[in-house]
Every structure is written in C-alpha cells, then in structure tokens.
Enzyme design. Structure first.
Site, short mmCIF file in Angstrom:
data_model
loop_
_atom_site.label_atom_id
_atom_site.label_comp_id
_atom_site.label_asym_id
_atom_site.label_seq_id
_atom_site.Cartn_x
_atom_site.Cartn_y
_atom_site.Cartn_z
N CYS A 105 1.40 35.40 -44.09
CA CYS A 105 0.16 35.01 -43.41
C CYS A 105 -0.99 35.90 -43.88
CB CYS A 105 0.32 35.11 -41.89
SG CYS A 105 0.95 36.69 -41.31
N ARG A 156 -0.21 47.46 -36.33
CA ARG A 156 0.23 46.47 -35.34
C ARG A 156 -0.42 46.84 -34.01
NH1 ARG A 156 4.41 42.83 -36.49
NH2 ARG A 156 4.40 42.53 -38.76
#
Length: 333
Positions: free
Chosen positions: A150, A232
């Site tokens: 992605c 993250r």
C-alpha cells in the site's frame, strides 16, 4: 469479465471483494479461507468497523456465499495446491493471506486450475507492478505478479511525477502508518522485531518498511536513491507518506503543485489525487486513490530540497488497485 478467486478473507481479501462489487469490473467466483466458516464470512463481509456496513445483500445459501444475488463458491483449504479454483471457474487468484508471497508458494494456486496469481503484498521474487507507474511493463508470459505494498502504491506515483519533471537525486521517506493486523493489542512477543510487539493503541512505534526501496524496482532510475522507515500510530486506518528529497532541477513549490495537479487530472486520474483543502487522516477513509497529494502540508527549504506529503487509505485504495491490475492483465490475454 475476468473471473476471480480470493485466497484469505482478511482485511484485503474482504475489501478486494467489496471493491470488485462496487466497481463491477471483475467477477468474484470463489473464496478460500480455512479459518472462517461460511456464516462467519457473511457477518465479516456485511459489517466493517472501518468502512461501515456493506450496501447490498449478503447471505449464505446452499453452501455458498451470496452477495447481491451472486453465488460464490467457498473453500476451506489450508494448502493452496488443494483449492479447486478451476472447478469454480476462477482464472485469476488474489493471494491475500500474507503468507504465500513468493513465486514458489503462490505458484501452488496454479495446480488447482488458476491461470494467474496476484499477490496482494510485496514479494521477494515476483515481479511487482504499481498501477500508473509501471503496469504497462506487464506482459502475459507472467503467471505470478505482486501488486507491491500500500505504501509503495502511495509513494511511487508521486515519486514518478516528481522525478519525470525535476529529477530526484536522493530521498528519504517516512510513512506515518495506521495499525494493521500484524500488531498487538497489548504488549506481546514479536520474534526479532521487539518494538512491533508493543501495544498498538498505546504507542508510536518506529518500524521498518521496504516500501521506498521497492520504488526502485518499479522505477529503475530511482534504484538506490530512496529508502525509508515507518512510524506505526494508534489510528485504525489511513496513512500518510512524507517524501523528503533533493531535486536535480530547481523548482519552486508552486511548480511542484502544478505538475502534480496536472498528473492528477490527466494520466494518473483516479490513482494520484490532489487537494488544497485543510484535510486530516479521517477525510481519506474509504478513498479509492493510491495517493492524494496534500498541497498545503508540504514545505520547501530551497529550490532543490523539499518535503512532500501524500495521504492514502492503506486498505481500500490498495484493494481497488488490486482490482485495476487484474482488469489490466485481463486486457492483455
């Protein structure tokens, strides 16, 4: 219309299926997942915490999953070689378990009658294609391909536009990335990557990503010129790429905005978006672009050194590109 089987009914498997039904571009005929039984598939497809309820009908009938009146064969095989794709009429298989990402492992699908396999993840050895960047290099001698990651799908279209117009001498990428299923809800064991095992909802977690280096595989002129890392962060979906690069040719920030806007309205329409609005991550939830350039967020230090920002729905944008890649491949049969 190409007939498609989906292996692995996780986030990407389910959203590729949604994207297929939304677009009407490919025909989902079979799904394999050894860990999810038919009634559970109905529930998981219908209800989605991130993208909302499916707008359509979903039910189990005669041992099949029926979406919008269309019957889909269900398999529950652990070994990809045992899935009877041919019997279900599936020509292409989306390999979305995240497990069978090499040519050898993904190749097992061909034994069951599939003609081609599209890996919905980066691959160590399968050729990688990014729509709008290098998809035209695909030729139909290739049986197994990868749709890259992605993040590569977000970075590559932007990098291509910038490189084509101004030349990228070198660059570093950071992706501020939403939580994915590989992370832990609370601190837990995580093999070699100790930080990855820390509670996803509690932490900003530095992590590795091959996304920037992979751009060098899809844009060979940039090989060795880009690398990157990830943070993250505790959001459920939507991520953002920060590309900081040195340009060969001098460019004002307005020049950069202009060429990206042109690309977004022309050759990369639907893949690369462009916005001057004061957007935040939620504004891109369920967005189908691979990448949306945030004109207001980028900065230039001088005419040769810039930081460029681009958003992406790491689940849904990517899933739509998997569908687009299959449509393109089918056009070359």
């Amino acid at each position: 219309m190409v007939k498609v089987g989906v292996n692995g009914f996780g986030r990407i498997g389910r959203l590729v299926t949604r994207a297929a039904f939304n677009s009407g571009k490919v025909d989902i005929v079979a799904i394999n997942d050894p860990f999810i039984d038919l009634n559970y598939m109905v529930y998981m497809f219908q209800y989605d915490s991130t993208h909302g309820k499916f707008h359509g009908t979903v039910k189990a009938e005669n041992g099949k999953l029926v979406i919008n009146g269309k019957s889909i064969s269900i398999f529950q095989e652990r070994d990809p070689a045992n899935i009877k794709w041919g019997d279900a009429g599936a020509e292409y298989v989306v390999e979305s378990t995240g497990v069978f990402t090499t040519m050898e492992k993904a190749g097992a699908h061909l034994k069951g009658g599939a003609k081609r396999v599209i890996i919905s993840a980066p691959s160590a050895d399968a050729p990688m294609f990014v729509m709008g960047v290098n998809h035209e290099k695909y030729d139909n001698s290739l049986k197994i391909v990868s749709n890259a990651s992605c993040t590569t799908n977000c970075l590559a279209p932007l990098a291509k536009v910038i490189h084509d117009h101004f030349g990228i001498v070198e660059g570093l990428m950071t992706t501020v990335h939403a939580i994915t299923a590989t992370q832990k809800t609370v601190d837990g064991p995580s093999g070699k990557m100790w930080r990855d095992g820390r509670g996803a909802a509690q932490n900003i977690i530095p992590a590795s990503t091959g996304a920037a280096k992979a751009v060098g595989k899809v844009i060979p002129e940039l090989n060795g010129k880009l690398t990157g890392m990830a943070f993250r962060v505790p959001t459920p979906n939507v991520s953002v790429v920060d590309l900081t690069c040195r340009l060969e040719k001098a460019a004002k920030y307005d020049d950069i905005k202009k060429v990206v806007k042109q690309a977004s309205e022309g050759p990369l329409k639907g893949i690369l978006g462009y916005t001057e609005d004061q957007v935040v991550s939620c504004d891109f939830n369920s967005d189908t672009h691979s990448s949306t350039f945030d004109a207001g967020a980028g900065i230039a230090l001088n005419d040769h050194f810039v930081k460029l920002i681009s958003w992406y729905d790491n689940e849904f944008g990517y899933s739509n590109r998997v569908v687009d890649l299959m449509v393109y491949m089918a056009s070359k049969e």
